[in-house]
Design an enzyme around this catalytic site. Structure first.
Site, mmCIF file in Angstrom:
data_model
loop_
_atom_site.group_PDB
_atom_site.id
_atom_site.type_symbol
_atom_site.label_atom_id
_atom_site.label_comp_id
_atom_site.label_asym_id
_atom_site.label_seq_id
_atom_site.Cartn_x
_atom_site.Cartn_y
_atom_site.Cartn_z
ATOM 1 N N LYS A 115 0.827 -1.309 0.057
ATOM 2 C CA LYS A 115 0.053 -0.044 0.118
ATOM 3 C C LYS A 115 0.864 1.420 -0.088
ATOM 4 C CE LYS A 115 -4.412 -1.815 1.709
ATOM 5 N NZ LYS A 115 -5.264 -2.025 2.588
ATOM 6 N N LYS A 201 -5.198 -10.109 -6.286
ATOM 7 C CA LYS A 201 -6.348 -10.567 -5.523
ATOM 8 C C LYS A 201 -7.673 -9.549 -6.023
ATOM 9 C CE LYS A 201 -5.888 -8.071 -1.387
ATOM 10 N NZ LYS A 201 -5.583 -7.969 -0.144
ATOM 11 N N LYS A 204 -11.583 -4.441 -3.006
ATOM 12 C CA LYS A 204 -12.521 -3.187 -3.230
ATOM 13 C C LYS A 204 -11.592 -2.185 -3.837
ATOM 14 C CE LYS A 204 -13.433 -4.536 1.301
ATOM 15 N NZ LYS A 204 -13.983 -4.415 2.460
HETATM 16 P P1 TYM Z 1 -10.752 -6.848 4.483
HETATM 17 O O1 TYM Z 1 -11.799 -5.648 4.893
HETATM 18 O O2 TYM Z 1 -9.692 -6.392 3.383
HETATM 19 O O3 TYM Z 1 -11.356 -8.144 4.055
HETATM 20 C C1 TYM Z 1 -12.127 -8.520 5.189
HETATM 21 C C2 TYM Z 1 -11.830 -10.101 4.779
HETATM 22 O O4 TYM Z 1 -12.017 -10.954 3.622
HETATM 23 C C3 TYM Z 1 -10.854 -11.549 3.087
HETATM 24 N N1 TYM Z 1 -10.559 -11.218 1.752
HETATM 25 C C4 TYM Z 1 -10.533 -12.247 0.814
HETATM 26 N N2 TYM Z 1 -10.359 -13.528 0.938
HETATM 27 C C5 TYM Z 1 -10.141 -14.314 -0.200
HETATM 28 N N3 TYM Z 1 -9.806 -13.688 -1.338
HETATM 29 C C6 TYM Z 1 -10.100 -12.416 -1.421
HETATM 30 N N4 TYM Z 1 -9.701 -11.809 -2.765
HETATM 31 C C7 TYM Z 1 -10.117 -11.588 -0.533
HETATM 32 N N5 TYM Z 1 -10.399 -10.095 -0.193
HETATM 33 C C8 TYM Z 1 -10.765 -10.147 0.946
HETATM 34 C C9 TYM Z 1 -9.810 -10.979 4.252
HETATM 35 O O5 TYM Z 1 -8.715 -11.928 4.362
HETATM 36 C C10 TYM Z 1 -10.588 -10.447 5.215
HETATM 37 O O6 TYM Z 1 -10.561 -11.852 6.350
HETATM 38 N N6 TYM Z 1 -7.447 -5.796 8.032
HETATM 39 C C11 TYM Z 1 -8.579 -6.379 7.774
HETATM 40 C C12 TYM Z 1 -9.688 -6.294 8.682
HETATM 41 C C13 TYM Z 1 -9.505 -6.247 10.126
HETATM 42 C C14 TYM Z 1 -9.333 -7.682 10.780
HETATM 43 C C15 TYM Z 1 -9.181 -7.463 11.888
HETATM 44 C C16 TYM Z 1 -9.567 -9.077 10.256
HETATM 45 C C17 TYM Z 1 -9.554 -5.581 10.749
HETATM 46 N N7 TYM Z 1 -9.093 -6.062 12.209
HETATM 47 C C18 TYM Z 1 -9.049 -8.285 13.135
HETATM 48 C C19 TYM Z 1 -9.452 -9.994 11.278
HETATM 49 C C20 TYM Z 1 -9.151 -9.823 12.767
HETATM 50 C C21 TYM Z 1 -8.974 -6.213 6.470
HETATM 51 O O7 TYM Z 1 -8.749 -5.047 6.001
HETATM 52 O O8 TYM Z 1 -9.933 -7.069 5.882
#
Ligand code: TYM
Length: 338
Positions: A115, A201, A204
């Site tokens: 990022k 991947k 969003k």
């Molecule tokens: P975020 O908002 O990017 O994504 C939410 C969840 O979706 C999964 N994910 C995917 N899995 C498979 N293929 C993909 N292309 C894909 N894109 C997203 C992510 O792995 C995630 O599980 N930092 C985290 C949010 C967060 C969090 C936490 C997660 C904040 N605190 C504590 C777990 C525990 C995030 O930005 O996820």
């Protein structure tokens, strides 16, 4: 068992989020309830301010994502569903863990490197310390398991490192302050890729909406996106080994398998030898029929702002209650007078 996981309320919920994480959240909420455990799922709105954002959009997106999670099957009566901003203990614990987290650990985070790119000096401090907040999110509730997609594995390992160091430095030997959380990553959908580029991947933040299926897309949009998805000119192979080196084909077969709940070999037993002209419409129809009920519930839930606010307020109340004892023991372990 104590399950904790979060999602950033930026943009729409997409198929990667759903297959990689949310579907497991829904499955686990029932398993855990049956065992008398607890699941907590939250909108990571505090994480969303680590990059430039529009405040009014963040508010709308938080409600929208709440509606999407409930539409996917997260039941606010079974799981604690809330947004971080209503539980200030997340930010509080982040600071308390900042004395334990090391600069070198954060410098190694691939998400930070991706990022920030070449412009590290111009990034917010929050983008750099983001994984410490993520560690606080799970350690605050003594999470035993964290269902996530593969891209979050490194952040979870960091949370374990922070917990371990904190326990060593400040915990009593027989009474560790933090539980070490285990990631739960679905092998069949650990990493759903972009429809336009099999090496990126699904995300969003991809500027092209054609790269992802949003859970709010209507049937025509889903069919059009799958039709335009990048592929190669070869027919599909008859087994999984034949997908090697064919990232886009492997991704579409993977999505079909994950959505239908069958193995990739089973998908290829049906479609092997056929071209994408046959496979793509079948995949599109599978997605439309699977996502239509979610979409319909989402549209209904999204209209009732008051009900969504009430869900989040109720969840936050419960989350604050659950977070209290751990936070108190962290203050005490650090020798802070409260
Ligand atoms: P975020 O908002 O990017 O994504 C939410 C969840 O979706 C999964 N994910 C995917 N899995 C498979 N293929 C993909 N292309 C894909 N894109 C997203 C992510 O792995 C995630 O599980 N930092 C985290 C949010 C967060 C969090 C936490 C997660 C904040 N605190 C504590 C777990 C525990 C995030 O930005 O996820």
């Amino acid at each position: 068992m104590r399950i904790v996981s979060g999602i950033q309320p930026t943009g729409n919920l997409h198929l990667g989020n759903y297959l990689g994480a949310i579907r497991n959240w829904v499955r686990m909420q029932d398993e855990v309830a049956a065992q008398g455990g607890q699941s907590l799922y939250f909108l990571a709105d505090l994480h969303a301010i680590s990059q430039p954002h529009v405040p009014s959009e963040l508010r709308e997106n938080t409600l929208e994502m709440t509606a999407a999670l409930v539409a996917c099957g997260i039941d606010p009566d079974k799981s604690v569903l809330f947004n971080q901003a209503q539980v200030p203990m997340h930010a509080e614990l982040q600071w308390l863990l900042s004395g334990t987290a090391r600069m070198g650990w954060l410098n190694r985070m691939t998400q930070w490197k991706d990022k920030a790119g070449k412009n590290r000096e111009g990034q917010s401090v929050a983008l750099f310390t983001y994984p410490v907040l993520q560690a606080a999110d799970v350690l605050l509730y003594q999470a035993t398991h964290v269902p996530v997609g593969e891209d979050q594995k490194q952040h979870l390992e960091l949370a374990r490192d922070i917990a371990q160091k904190f326990n060593n430095d400040f915990g009593a030997e027989d009474a560790p302050v933090f539980t070490l959380p285990e990631p739960i990553i679905p092998p069949e959908a650990a990493r759903i890729m972009s429809l336009r580029d099999g090496s990126a991947k699904m995300s969003k933040s991809d500027p092209s909406d054609m790269s992802r299926i949003n859970l709010t897309d209507d049937a025509d949009t889903i069919m059009a996106k799958i039709k335009k998805a990048k592929t190669d000119p070869e027919a599909l192979p008859s087994d999984k080994a034949g997908l090697k080196g064919r990232a886009e084909a492997a991704n579409l077969v993977g999505i079909y398998a994950a959505m239908a709940g069958i193995s990739q070999d089973a998908v290829l037993a049906e479609f092997g030898g056929h071209g994408f002209g046959k496979f793509k419409p079948a995949l599109g129809e599978l997605l439309v029929s699977s996502l239509a009920p979610i979409n319909a519930r989402f549209v209904e839930l999204r209209q009732d702002r008051e009900a969504l606010d009430a869900v989040l307020a109720k969840g936050a109340l419960k989350a604050r209650e659950l977070a209290g004892p751990t936070l108190a023991s962290v203050y005490a372990a650090l020798g802070l007078v409260r």
